[in-house]
Design a protein around this motif. Structure first.
Motif, PDB file in Angstrom:
ATOM      1  N   ARG B 348       1.833  -0.713   6.013  1.00 39.20           N
ATOM      2  CA  ARG B 348       1.329  -1.381   4.809  1.00 39.20           C
ATOM      3  C   ARG B 348      -0.195  -1.398   4.696  1.00 39.20           C
ATOM      4  O   ARG B 348      -0.862  -2.225   5.293  1.00 39.20           O
ATOM      5  CB  ARG B 348       1.873  -2.808   4.799  1.00 39.20           C
ATOM      6  CG  ARG B 348       2.238  -3.299   3.427  1.00 39.20           C
ATOM      7  CD  ARG B 348       3.592  -2.831   2.984  1.00 39.20           C
ATOM      8  NE  ARG B 348       3.753  -2.884   1.530  1.00 39.20           N
ATOM      9  CZ  ARG B 348       3.847  -4.004   0.800  1.00 39.20           C
ATOM     10  NH1 ARG B 348       3.835  -5.158   1.391  1.00 39.20           N
ATOM     11  NH2 ARG B 348       3.969  -3.942  -0.494  1.00 39.20           N
ATOM     12  N   GLY B 349      -0.742  -0.487   3.917  1.00 41.29           N
ATOM     13  CA  GLY B 349      -2.193  -0.416   3.773  1.00 41.29           C
ATOM     14  C   GLY B 349      -2.839  -0.053   5.093  1.00 41.29           C
ATOM     15  O   GLY B 349      -3.781  -0.713   5.534  1.00 41.29           O
ATOM     16  N   GLU B 352      -6.900   0.408   5.643  1.00 41.62           N
ATOM     17  CA  GLU B 352      -7.552  -0.426   4.626  1.00 41.62           C
ATOM     18  C   GLU B 352      -7.327  -1.912   4.911  1.00 41.62           C
ATOM     19  O   GLU B 352      -8.227  -2.729   4.719  1.00 41.62           O
ATOM     20  CB  GLU B 352      -7.017  -0.102   3.224  1.00 41.62           C
ATOM     21  CG  GLU B 352      -7.618   1.147   2.593  1.00 41.62           C
ATOM     22  CD  GLU B 352      -6.963   2.430   3.075  1.00 41.62           C
ATOM     23  OE1 GLU B 352      -5.917   2.336   3.754  1.00 41.62           O
ATOM     24  OE2 GLU B 352      -7.495   3.522   2.795  1.00 41.62           O
ATOM     25  N   THR B 353      -6.129  -2.273   5.356  1.00 43.73           N
ATOM     26  CA  THR B 353      -5.837  -3.700   5.545  1.00 43.73           C
ATOM     27  C   THR B 353      -6.718  -4.326   6.632  1.00 43.73           C
ATOM     28  O   THR B 353      -7.444  -5.285   6.354  1.00 43.73           O
ATOM     29  CB  THR B 353      -4.340  -3.905   5.824  1.00 43.73           C
ATOM     30  OG1 THR B 353      -3.605  -3.453   4.678  1.00 43.73           O
ATOM     31  CG2 THR B 353      -4.016  -5.362   6.079  1.00 43.73           C
ATOM     32  N   SER B 435     -10.457  -5.933  -3.067  1.00 43.24           N
ATOM     33  CA  SER B 435      -9.363  -5.070  -2.614  1.00 43.24           C
ATOM     34  C   SER B 435      -9.622  -3.662  -3.121  1.00 43.24           C
ATOM     35  O   SER B 435     -10.228  -3.478  -4.175  1.00 43.24           O
ATOM     36  CB  SER B 435      -8.022  -5.535  -3.187  1.00 43.24           C
ATOM     37  OG  SER B 435      -7.789  -6.890  -2.913  1.00 43.24           O
ATOM     38  N   TYR B 437      -7.581   0.365  -2.850  1.00 43.29           N
ATOM     39  CA  TYR B 437      -6.665   1.307  -2.220  1.00 43.29           C
ATOM     40  C   TYR B 437      -6.768   2.647  -2.933  1.00 43.29           C
ATOM     41  O   TYR B 437      -6.794   2.700  -4.157  1.00 43.29           O
ATOM     42  CB  TYR B 437      -5.208   0.786  -2.269  1.00 43.29           C
ATOM     43  CG  TYR B 437      -4.338   1.548  -1.295  1.00 43.29           C
ATOM     44  CD1 TYR B 437      -4.355   1.229   0.051  1.00 43.29           C
ATOM     45  CD2 TYR B 437      -3.570   2.632  -1.720  1.00 43.29           C
ATOM     46  CE1 TYR B 437      -3.610   1.961   0.960  1.00 43.29           C
ATOM     47  CE2 TYR B 437      -2.825   3.366  -0.809  1.00 43.29           C
ATOM     48  CZ  TYR B 437      -2.849   3.026   0.532  1.00 43.29           C
ATOM     49  OH  TYR B 437      -2.122   3.766   1.431  1.00 43.29           O
ATOM     50  N   SER B 506       1.393   4.352  -1.389  1.00 46.87           N
ATOM     51  CA  SER B 506       1.377   3.893  -2.793  1.00 46.87           C
ATOM     52  C   SER B 506       1.372   5.053  -3.783  1.00 46.87           C
ATOM     53  O   SER B 506       0.836   4.933  -4.879  1.00 46.87           O
ATOM     54  CB  SER B 506       0.155   2.989  -3.056  1.00 46.87           C
ATOM     55  OG  SER B 506       0.189   1.857  -2.229  1.00 46.87           O
ATOM     56  N   GLU B 662       0.406  -1.170  -2.008  1.00 47.62           N
ATOM     57  CA  GLU B 662      -0.312  -1.681  -0.848  1.00 47.62           C
ATOM     58  C   GLU B 662      -1.539  -2.511  -1.169  1.00 47.62           C
ATOM     59  O   GLU B 662      -1.985  -3.315  -0.353  1.00 47.62           O
ATOM     60  CB  GLU B 662      -0.685  -0.513   0.075  1.00 47.62           C
ATOM     61  CG  GLU B 662       0.527  -0.031   0.831  1.00 47.62           C
ATOM     62  CD  GLU B 662       0.469   1.439   1.199  1.00 47.62           C
ATOM     63  OE1 GLU B 662       0.337   1.724   2.391  1.00 47.62           O
ATOM     64  OE2 GLU B 662       0.574   2.285   0.309  1.00 47.62           O
ATOM     65  N   ILE B 663      -2.093  -2.332  -2.358  1.00 40.84           N
ATOM     66  CA  ILE B 663      -3.388  -2.979  -2.624  1.00 40.84           C
ATOM     67  C   ILE B 663      -3.298  -4.511  -2.544  1.00 40.84           C
ATOM     68  O   ILE B 663      -4.272  -5.185  -2.210  1.00 40.84           O
ATOM     69  CB  ILE B 663      -3.977  -2.522  -3.972  1.00 40.84           C
ATOM     70  CG1 ILE B 663      -5.426  -3.017  -4.081  1.00 40.84           C
ATOM     71  CG2 ILE B 663      -3.103  -2.968  -5.149  1.00 40.84           C
ATOM     72  CD1 ILE B 663      -6.203  -2.414  -5.209  1.00 40.84           C
ATOM     73  N   VAL B 666      -4.342  -5.573   0.882  1.00 44.29           N
ATOM     74  CA  VAL B 666      -5.736  -5.303   1.251  1.00 44.29           C
ATOM     75  C   VAL B 666      -6.657  -6.371   0.663  1.00 44.29           C
ATOM     76  O   VAL B 666      -6.652  -6.593  -0.543  1.00 44.29           O
ATOM     77  CB  VAL B 666      -6.167  -3.910   0.733  1.00 44.29           C
ATOM     78  CG1 VAL B 666      -7.597  -3.617   1.155  1.00 44.29           C
ATOM     79  CG2 VAL B 666      -5.223  -2.829   1.243  1.00 44.29           C
TER      80      VAL B 666
END
Lengths: 335, 709
Positions: B348-349, B352-353, B435, B437, B506, B662-663, B666
């Protein structure tokens, strides 16, 4: 998983005789813990004797005593109007545990007899003195953040995870244990035994003995009682620590009676007897509570990851006792 | 007649809630057997001997699968840059070497799942144990810079002279953050039914990509991909764990080959922790250099990760830092330490997360140092073009997200002094974070058929892992065909339908939607030109995707959180959360809202509770089930809302969406952590924010006793 036989008991006596002389057998009630442990291979009974339909789901309030049958569900007990009104500590403790679905299924006796959630106990590929006596305890040097700080031993630092047991402890509850030889009554405080070098032995219950009911007396007039649980999320999590307390003040605002029990810190509900004795007859104040509780915790033996529990349980108890002893106008404290 | 943009209810909701949706393990085939794995109890070593007698004597047991009788797989295979990192883990039972605790070392095959499991418990595997190293430590001198990261970019990227710029900066923020390993734990664990029929293989399997799973097994088995059907009619979540095939599916295939019968496997939670992949822990250091007005001159983001003996996969944790803000000088470095642990992967992300947790907290710290509103700081550093490569943005509405959110959240009246708001025992604060993505688009094929009854069937090798793809693709098809959505039947979830993108990064809706849209339009035109009912068209978007202009495409968002912290217990409550996202055209606001809110809730979980710790003694994850590995319950979520800003972007697929899977995750952690700072006056830079760390967070002026008055 290991194949097992299943049998429905026709009566209490039938159930007891089906278990008593047969090693490797177990009673099945709600199944919310036992079945999980069987899936994990931690519990490997040869046969289960289903008692879930036996007439042990009574819940009565008579002659100053409340009696709860072993098979009364956690949901039933928590929702009982008298429990809610006269023993909020008990209702709150039950509702602070598990989930709605589990509480609908879980029994009173099963709740008291549930096993520790120590990760090593639950993993049969690892040593654990409680599950496999003598195999060792990896928790002391491994994951012990959630484990005990009081009454533990070098063999085992597991905690008893029941919330309800902590509340029943401050209600001075007793449990009735029936066997072919008859029935005996044991104080809940004496029901759980210290781990010592035999942590696999958790209670005084003998094989075949059936926990049939829990009983406790009414609280003194004017008593207030509450349960406060600290956990890592706001539902469906075992206690990091929890506190059950009963406070009775006299006409002068002094502490006539106080009972304090802690969960999440010991292999049993931990009654803070030293603190209770010290507080009796004193005028309540946060400073007094804190000082007294610190003395009670002097014998705590925390490890690096759970050292925080010592101050946490002290502070939460101080806050709870303060609430009970000084019910502010805007604070809704149940009688 | 437009369906796109309307909140159509999920097409499969009824089937799911009534139990008629068929998941992988629920498929029935004649003569099926069941396999249960036996996994290593050492973290490093070698299988020396297997004693099978008591396992074979277990009633119902048919065979034991092990390294000496397992079919040989092709090992010299190339699945392309995205999938290749997962390949070594697919060589199940191809050697006796043990690379991590929990690795499959054998399996027992039996007539029931229970018998297989009982047999597996009785199988005795003798291992030679070697000393293992499983401890992840920040600033490990052994950390290496990988040549390629999860986003296919390099491990180390330099722009200008960041060190000199830091040296010259008026204000420097130099901070370290850490994030723990996190487990994806989709609701449906991995499960596969493998069935061989006349040289063809059918896998009923819980996967995020029917196409890539088919291609992977074709490569492993030296078969034609047309001979490997993968059926994923319904999938109960993935979160990255199923974005590439995993060992359970390989085990099912090897077991079916050994016994010459179909074999089912289903993992439980405990097994998932070793084989489902996980988000690598990170140890991050971020340095920001700025002038007195908050104008950034330098950003340095370094992130250390964990790799395994089998996988080189490394998240792109630092990549966002080179493009979020207009700093002339930047350096981003991802490193990794190889340990004897299970293999990390996408979750999940990915990158980026954890990376945006660090960067967006550091931005908050800089704003605090400058006594500047954190939204204003971000506006002052808004770039004209992508700072990482000078490319124009296809669209970038970060500032609009921040400003819209500020208005709706009530940010404007915020007193930014930290640690000054109390309601009884509770310390209260608010926080914000950005955020972002990236937008990916992958070529896909699809077909459309005009049925003789006046309905249309659109088929694509896409998959709905619970996000709503089945529904939104039907909406896209209906609009392309210019018919009501009720006349469209959308078939997905099978590799044989078409070669198509996987459900990950995504990119599903944009990539599949393009092919579905094209198939619908082509068929509609053919019918207008007189083609008869029964006509089928096949389309491919390879040409269109490769003709996309070289611009910087990203979705942006702003997340706002209000938290309260119990000064006595250290417990945190997220009282309010608002996410504002600009993600292009929203195909279905109902499913999009679910996706975004779900992401934000996952973000809250990642901030406050999700953490998997490696047991130093044993080498596996301590949190081995969902009682120990916490994510939010309903009781943990307060008032949560999402605003989707209208956004037009002509540089996307004709469908026009940027991807929303996913964004939502994030930036959520940074918003919450920044709010905790605002509430308590103290910075907590290590996730999760545990109550024992927060407990002493009361402002110094406030003792326990005062907090009780």
């Amino acid at each position: 998983m290991k194949p097992f036989a299943y049998q429905r008991a026709d009566s209490i006596d039938d159930a007891i005789s089906a278990i008593a002389n047969h090693p490797g057998t177990a009673y099945l009630a709600g199944g919310t813990n036992l079945v999980d442990l069987m899936k994990l291979g931690v519990s490997r009974p040869r046969a289960l004797v289903d008692i879930s339909h036996l007439p042990l789901d009574h819940l009565t309030h008579r002659d100053g005593h409340t009696v709860i049958g072993a098979l009364a569900t956690n949901a039933t007990v928590a929702a009982d109007p008298v429990i809610r009104t006269d023993f909020p500590v008990l209702s709150e403790s039950i509702l602070a545990g598990a989930s709605g679905q589990l509480r609908n299924s879980a029994s009173t006796a099963g709740n008291l007899l549930q096993k520790t959630r120590c990760t090593y106990f639950q993993d049969v590929s690892k040593p654990c003195n409680k599950r496999a006596p003598g195999s060792g305890c990896p928790a002391r040097t491994g994951a012990h953040r959630d484990l005990g700080i009081l009454g533990v031993s070098t063999s085992c630092i597991a905690t008893q995870p029941s919330d309800m047991a902590v509340a029943l402890s401050v209600l001075d509850a007793t449990v009735s244990l029936r066997s072919a030889a008859g029935e005996r009554t044991v104080k809940l405080q004496d029901f759980y035994v210290a781990p010592g070098t035999t942590p696999h032995r958790e209670t005084v219950l003998e094989h075949g003995e059936l926990l049939t009911q829990v009983a406790f007396p009414a609280l003194p007039a004017g008593a207030t009682s509450r349960y406060r649980k600290v956990r890592d999320r706001w539902s469906y999590a075992f206690a990091v620590i929890s506190v059950a307390a009963v406070v009775v003040l006299d006409a002068h605002g002094r502490i006539e009676q106080v009972r304090i029990a802690w969960g999440g810190v010991a292999p049993r509900p931990w009654r803070a007897y030293l603190a209770e004795a010290e507080l009796r007859g004193r005028r309540p104040s946060p400073e007094l509570f804190e000082r007294t509780l610190r003395a009670e915790l002097r014998h705590a033996t925390p490890l690096p990851q759970n050292e925080f529990k010592v101050d946490l349980v002290k502070d939460v108890t101080t806050a709870l006792l303060t609430d009970l002893a000084h019910p502010a106008e805007d604070r809704k404290v149940t009688r | 007649m437009t369906s796109v943009g309307t909140p159509l209810e999920r097409q499969d909701a009824r089937a799911k809630v009534t139990g008629t949706a068929t998941y992988a393990y629920e498929h029935r085939v004649e003569g099926v057997l069941y396999a249960w794995p036996v996994t290593s109890t050492v973290a490093k070593g070698r299988v020396v001997d297997i004693d099978m007698d008591s396992a074979m004597a277990t009633p119902g047991v048919v065979a034991v699968l092990h390294a000496d009788n397992a079919a040989r797989l092709e090992t010299n295979i190339d699945l392309g840059p995205v999938q290749q990192a997962s390949v070594p883990e697919l060589f199940v039972l191809q050697s006796k070497k043990i690379a991590y605790r929990g690795q499959i070392v054998a399996a027992v095959i039996a007539s029931s799942a229970e018998a297989a499991r009982e047999g597996a418990e009785k199988l005795v595997v003798h291992c030679e144990e070697q000393a293992h190293d499983v401890v992840f430590r920040a600033r490990d001198p052994r950390a290496y810079v990988p040549s390629v990261l999860g986003d296919l970019g390099p491990g180390n990227v330099n722009r200008g002279d960041a060190d000199a710029a830091l040296e010259a900066a008026e204000v420097v923020v130099d901070v370290a953050y850490s994030t723990p390993a996190q487990l994806p734990h989709p609701m449906e664990p991995h499960s596969t039914l493998a069935s061989w029929t006349e040289g063809r293989l059918t896998l009923y399997s819980s996967e995020q990509g029917p196409s890539n799973t088919s291609q992977a097994f074709a490569a492993l088995l030296a078969m034609d991909a047309d001979d490997v059907e993968v059926v994923c009619d319904y999938v109960g979540g993935g979160f990255g764990a199923k974005a590439a095939p995993r060992p359970p599916a390989v085990l099912a295939v090897l077991a079916a080959k050994l016994v010459g019968r179909p074999v089912k496997v289903a993992w439980n939670r405990r097994l998932m922790t070793a084989h489902a992949t996980y988000r690598s822990p990170t140890a991050q250091r971020i340095r920001l250099g700025a002038d007195g007005q908050g104008k950034l001159s330098a950003i340095v983001h370094e992130a250390q990760h964990m790799t395994s003996a089998l996988s080189d996969y490394v998240d792109q944790t630092a990549s966002s830092a080179r493009m979020m803000y207009a700093a002339e000088h930047a350096r981003t470095t991802a490193t990794a330490v190889r340990l004897d642990v299970p293999s990390a992967g996408w979750m999940r992300g990915p990158g980026e997360t954890p990376g945006m947790f660090g960067l967006e907290c550091a931005m908050d710290e800089l704003a605090h140092r400058l006594d500047l509103d954190p939204i204003e700081l971000r506006i002052r550093n808004e770039p004209e073009v992508d700072p990482s490569d000078g490319k124009p943005f296809s669209s970038r509405n970060l500032v609009a997200c921040l400003q819209t959110g500020a208005e709706q959240f009530g940010w404007v009246s915020r007193d930014r002094r930290p640690g000054t708001r109390r309601h009884g025992r509770w310390l209260v604060g608010t926080g914000v974070a950005a955020s972002r993505y990236p937008v990916f688009t992958v070529p896909s094929r699809a077909s459309a058929t005009a049925e003789t009854d006046g309905t249309f069937t659109v088929a694509i090798g896409a998959v709905d892992i619970g996000t709503g793809s089945r529904t939104v693709l039907a909406q896209i098809a209906a609009d392309a065909l210019e018919v009501p959505v009720a006349r469209v039947r959308l078939d997905l979830g099978r590799a044989s339908y078409s070669a198509a993108a996987f459900a990950g990064a995504s990119l599903g809706t944009a990539s599949w939607g393009w092919a579905v849209d094209k198939a619908g339009r082509v068929l509609r035109d053919r019918l207008r030109d007189g083609a008869p009912l029964g006509t089928t068209v096949d389309v491919d978007t390879t040409e269109e995707v490769s003709a996309m202009r070289d611009v910087s495409r990203n979705a942006y968002g702003a997340q706002f959180a209000e938290v309260k912290v119990d000064a006595v217990t250290g417990q945190i409550r997220v009282e309010r959360m608002l996410g504002v996202f600009a993600a292009g055209r929203i195909i279905n606001p109902r499913t999009a809202r679910s996706q975004l809110i779900g992401g934000m809730i996952m973000g809250i979980g990642g901030t406050l509770m999700e953490a998997a710790d490696i047991d130093e003694t044993f080498g596996d994850f301590v949190q081995s089930d969902l009682a120990g590995y916490h994510f939010p319950t309903h009781a943990d979520i307060g008032d949560i809302d999402v605003v989707m800003l209208p956004e037009t972007d002509d540089e996307l697929s004709p469908v026009g969406g940027k991807g929303i899977g996913e964004i939502g995750v994030v930036g959520a952690a940074a918003a919450v952590a920044n709010a905790v700072h605002h509430a308590t006056g103290r910075r907590f830079r290590d996730l999760p924010l545990r109550l024992e760390d927060l407990r002493n967070a009361s402002p110094a002026s406030m003792s326990l006793h005062q907090s009780l008055r």
